[in-house]
Design a protein around this motif. Sequence first.
Motif, PDB file in Angstrom:
ATOM      1  N   UNK A 236       0.830  -1.200   0.000  1.00  0.00           N
ATOM      2  CA  UNK A 236       0.000   0.000   0.000  1.00  0.00           C
ATOM      3  C   UNK A 236       0.864   1.249   0.000  1.00  0.00           C
ATOM      4  N   UNK A 237       0.295   2.321  -0.566  1.00  0.00           N
ATOM      5  CA  UNK A 237       0.966   3.617  -0.606  1.00  0.00           C
ATOM      6  C   UNK A 237       0.625   4.384   0.672  1.00  0.00           C
ATOM      7  N   UNK A 238       1.651   4.800   1.387  1.00  0.00           N
ATOM      8  CA  UNK A 238       1.387   5.514   2.635  1.00  0.00           C
ATOM      9  C   UNK A 238       2.538   6.412   3.030  1.00  0.00           C
ATOM     10  N   UNK A 239       2.423   7.004   4.213  1.00  0.00           N
ATOM     11  CA  UNK A 239       3.429   7.974   4.649  1.00  0.00           C
ATOM     12  C   UNK A 239       3.407   8.094   6.166  1.00  0.00           C
ATOM     13  N   UNK A 240       4.552   8.520   6.698  1.00  0.00           N
ATOM     14  CA  UNK A 240       4.689   8.794   8.132  1.00  0.00           C
ATOM     15  C   UNK A 240       4.621  10.307   8.342  1.00  0.00           C
ATOM     16  N   UNK A 241       3.771  10.727   9.286  1.00  0.00           N
ATOM     17  CA  UNK A 241       3.570  12.153   9.528  1.00  0.00           C
ATOM     18  C   UNK A 241       3.709  12.463  11.013  1.00  0.00           C
ATOM     19  N   UNK A 242       3.990  13.719  11.272  1.00  0.00           N
ATOM     20  CA  UNK A 242       3.923  14.208  12.642  1.00  0.00           C
ATOM     21  C   UNK A 242       2.454  14.346  13.039  1.00  0.00           C
ATOM     22  N   UNK A 243       2.167  14.417  14.365  1.00  0.00           N
ATOM     23  CA  UNK A 243       0.789  14.254  14.866  1.00  0.00           C
ATOM     24  C   UNK A 243      -0.245  15.225  14.317  1.00  0.00           C
ATOM     25  N   UNK A 244       0.153  16.436  13.951  1.00  0.00           N
ATOM     26  CA  UNK A 244      -0.850  17.424  13.538  1.00  0.00           C
ATOM     27  C   UNK A 244      -1.216  17.320  12.060  1.00  0.00           C
ATOM     28  N   UNK A 245      -0.683  16.313  11.368  1.00  0.00           N
ATOM     29  CA  UNK A 245      -0.966  16.145   9.938  1.00  0.00           C
ATOM     30  C   UNK A 245      -2.458  16.016   9.623  1.00  0.00           C
ATOM     31  N   UNK A 246      -3.247  15.229  10.376  1.00  0.00           N
ATOM     32  CA  UNK A 246      -4.673  15.117  10.041  1.00  0.00           C
ATOM     33  C   UNK A 246      -5.405  16.458  10.048  1.00  0.00           C
ATOM     34  N   UNK A 247      -5.024  17.354  10.984  1.00  0.00           N
ATOM     35  CA  UNK A 247      -5.636  18.680  11.010  1.00  0.00           C
ATOM     36  C   UNK A 247      -5.225  19.484   9.784  1.00  0.00           C
ATOM     37  N   UNK A 248      -3.934  19.475   9.479  1.00  0.00           N
ATOM     38  CA  UNK A 248      -3.432  20.248   8.344  1.00  0.00           C
ATOM     39  C   UNK A 248      -4.018  19.724   7.029  1.00  0.00           C
ATOM     40  N   UNK A 249      -4.118  18.398   6.908  1.00  0.00           N
ATOM     41  CA  UNK A 249      -4.635  17.810   5.669  1.00  0.00           C
ATOM     42  C   UNK A 249      -6.158  17.845   5.599  1.00  0.00           C
ATOM     43  N   UNK A 250      -6.795  18.240   6.681  1.00  0.00           N
ATOM     44  CA  UNK A 250      -8.254  18.322   6.687  1.00  0.00           C
ATOM     45  C   UNK A 250      -8.926  16.973   6.497  1.00  0.00           C
ATOM     46  N   UNK A 251      -8.392  15.933   7.153  1.00  0.00           N
ATOM     47  CA  UNK A 251      -8.954  14.595   6.988  1.00  0.00           C
ATOM     48  C   UNK A 251     -10.428  14.566   7.385  1.00  0.00           C
ATOM     49  N   UNK A 252     -11.226  13.928   6.552  1.00  0.00           N
ATOM     50  CA  UNK A 252     -12.644  13.728   6.862  1.00  0.00           C
ATOM     51  C   UNK A 252     -12.763  12.367   7.547  1.00  0.00           C
ATOM     52  N   UNK A 253     -12.842  12.396   8.861  1.00  0.00           N
ATOM     53  CA  UNK A 253     -12.811  11.163   9.654  1.00  0.00           C
ATOM     54  C   UNK A 253     -14.172  10.464   9.619  1.00  0.00           C
TER      55      UNK A 253
ATOM     56  N   UNK B 167       2.565   7.177  12.310  1.00  0.00           N
ATOM     57  CA  UNK B 167       3.135   8.217  13.156  1.00  0.00           C
ATOM     58  C   UNK B 167       4.617   8.414  12.890  1.00  0.00           C
ATOM     59  N   UNK B 168       5.070   9.601  13.234  1.00  0.00           N
ATOM     60  CA  UNK B 168       6.477   9.953  13.087  1.00  0.00           C
ATOM     61  C   UNK B 168       7.354   9.088  14.008  1.00  0.00           C
ATOM     62  N   UNK B 169       6.832   8.781  15.175  1.00  0.00           N
ATOM     63  CA  UNK B 169       7.594   7.949  16.112  1.00  0.00           C
ATOM     64  C   UNK B 169       7.831   6.545  15.548  1.00  0.00           C
ATOM     65  N   UNK B 170       6.846   6.022  14.798  1.00  0.00           N
ATOM     66  CA  UNK B 170       7.015   4.713  14.167  1.00  0.00           C
ATOM     67  C   UNK B 170       8.143   4.762  13.142  1.00  0.00           C
ATOM     68  N   UNK B 171       8.206   5.860  12.410  1.00  0.00           N
ATOM     69  CA  UNK B 171       9.272   6.011  11.409  1.00  0.00           C
ATOM     70  C   UNK B 171      10.635   6.089  12.087  1.00  0.00           C
ATOM     71  N   UNK B 172      10.737   6.889  13.133  1.00  0.00           N
ATOM     72  CA  UNK B 172      12.030   7.081  13.802  1.00  0.00           C
ATOM     73  C   UNK B 172      12.535   5.799  14.468  1.00  0.00           C
ATOM     74  N   UNK B 173      11.626   4.920  14.803  1.00  0.00           N
ATOM     75  CA  UNK B 173      12.013   3.698  15.532  1.00  0.00           C
ATOM     76  C   UNK B 173      13.062   2.884  14.761  1.00  0.00           C
ATOM     77  N   UNK B 174      12.914   2.842  13.425  1.00  0.00           N
ATOM     78  CA  UNK B 174      13.870   2.077  12.617  1.00  0.00           C
ATOM     79  C   UNK B 174      14.569   2.954  11.579  1.00  0.00           C
TER      80      UNK B 174
END
Length: 793
Positions: free
Chosen positions: A115-132, A198-205
């Motif tokens: 799957x196509x995806x990305x790691x973001x810092x926590x405020x990404x959903x607000x900035x991207x305007x995710x429709x939850x 999450x960004x923390x998941x990315x930093x882990x490895x």
Amino acid sequence: MIKNYFKIAWRNLVKNKAHSFINIVGLSVGMAVAIMIGLWIYDEVSFNKDNPNYSRIAQVVQNVTNNGEVQTWTNVPYPLAEELRKSYGSNFKYVVMSAGTGNHILTLGDKKLTEWGCYFEPQAPELLGLKMIEGSRSALNDPTAVLLSQSTAKAYFGDADPMNKMLKIDSRDNVKVAGVYQDFPDNSDFSGFAFLATWQTYLHNSWIKSVIDTWRPNAFRIYVQMADNTDFASVSLKIRDAKLRRVSTELAKKKPALFLFPMSKWHLYSDFKNGLNIGGRIQYVWLFGIIGIFVLLLACINFMNLSTARSEKRAKEVGIRKAVGSLRDQLIYQFFAESLVYVFIAFVLSLLFVQLALPFFNSVAGKSMSILWTNPLFWLSCISFSLITGLIAGSYPAFYLSSFNPVKVLKGSFRVGRLAAIPRKVLVVVQFTVSVVLIIGTIVVFRQIQFAKNRPVGYTRDGLITVPMVAHDVHDHFDVVKSELFKTGVVANVSESSAPPTEQWGSSSGFDWQGKDPSLSVDFQQAGVSYDYGKTVAWQFTGGRDFSRDFLSDSSALIINETAVHFMGLKNPVGSTIKWNGDQFKVVGVIKDIITGSPYEQIKPAVYYLSKDAGSMIVLKINPNASASAAIDKIGDVFKQYNPQQPFVYQFVDQEYAKKFDDEERIGKLASCFAGLAIFISCLGLFGMASFMAEQRIKEIGVRKVLGASVFNLWKLLSTDFIGLVVISIIIATPTAYIFMNNWLRHYEYHSAIAWWIFALTGVGAVLITLLTVSYQSIKAALANPVKSLKSE
């Protein structure tokens, strides 16, 4: 009165069926083209507008000076986000860093999908305007959380509730589903994002932990949302030197200058040259907008021509109306009413054409558009442009026909005269000028694509496939895997690399050599490879040799391309020493330039080195004697055996290279469709005009036949006028098309020349099409019995 206007208009439409058919079909095709182009433009200009923060979002990008030129990079170093929050935080509502955008393996039990995806810092959903749909935008504050798109959640969990279920990313990171968001629309730069981790998941490895100078690698993206009462320009000035003040003296030579690139420009204004924005896809928006206007104008010209050509038949009607008291204004309204009736029918028909043509148009344009039936703006636009079309199409007939003198008309002394035909001839010239320009433009576009396709790529693509590696299983057992692949008999060569042959994923600036200007900052493309990589892709050497296991010193050896040799000014490159980040490397080989970027741009200096960890990509050469489909099955079995955690995903290199031409090929195909429709509309008008002229000169033709004129002479007589008009069109269109297409070609550093034969071929083609269009009516008139045409009532 108004009802009477439309009643008479309808009677005239029914009475003159052939004339009405040509007008309606021409108008409906022109309007259908305009509607489809309008939908395409709407899709382009509405990119990313689904984001509620659209007008306040930007990406932090940088201009850097490299190799003597200013380059614009969208990637930035890791510490910059914290620097922006710390020193310039009052200017931003959110500062969000992202990394790792690309394909990742999502695992749920036995189900493994790429799957196509990305790691973001926590405020990404607000900035991207995710429709939850489930969960909240604050979910990424949990280091173990992941957000899934609605379609991805459906693919993994079906109708079951996905919340709090566990997934694994890339077979190593266990994450919990903390929310489901509505899929991004197709016209979004984030379209296709299956998950946000999450960004923390990315930093882990992450490899970033082992980097000594974290300001050096530019591998991340930063998105910002502006604070209230701020603007992009002023904040760009404030943050300009935020990176320059933090980097080392060596990196400072690049003169990094940060600025904000607004979301509103990401899609249409993405091209930069020497640090300046030079546009982008906006040129295609303007191009197709102009084409749409002109194609519709061609249809309007048909209506004007056919209406005024029948002026003698309408003259008595005008004379009688004026004699019984009709004012000229009333006659103008009458003719406009007729025009609007034609346009209304054409509009309804055009919607049918659009509905039928949209699947094909979407496949060519790479879109998923549909008619905006419920959008009030769509209907307002359609009604408005239909009215404008009706007014334009009906203007010339209305003002021309209403000007007839009733006394002359009713006395029978009214004649249209030779000068009356001049406006019609001018309009025909305009029609074919536009059509010829479109044809020449289409040929130039396809020739430019073919010119770039024929450019030497520096390696052999045939039978070459790449297999991306997310896990290290294959790399850790590469010799065994390699042996098993050879045993299948379908693999000729296999190697590893840090990037596919068609792409460039890394660059470095730490190069130094004898004679280098100390003030010069460089940036060379670099790729780590394994032994046999050159043999696998069939590098083309101009000097030296390939990496070899026979030379232990090759661990500190480089192979460089011809552009790097010229850039560094190396007279005897093989054997010369180059310093890279303080370590000495010896050049053992020089290869021909390999196209890893755009095939329309100049090649950049590149170096290749032996890497102990070049396992990001497995590159295989299929045995020429093996069937591709059978080879893939056998290769897949080996990878599934030694890398069971990862789905077997592969790409053919020739297909990946072909994707570099997608945009230009789409434009070429669309342009050819519109050029064909333009010619169709123009020929439709010519057919109607030829029919009318043959009918108008029927007695002249009869007299000439009685006097001995042959069919060929009569055909020549009726065709000559049209051929003359088309020749004039070609004369006007040739320099116009040359200037326009020459300016278009200048957008590409590597482009073809405009050959003379393009204009000659187009000219001959236009003349032949004209002859074919008018010959039917001309020959039909020439073969008619002169007795019938000369007998008097």
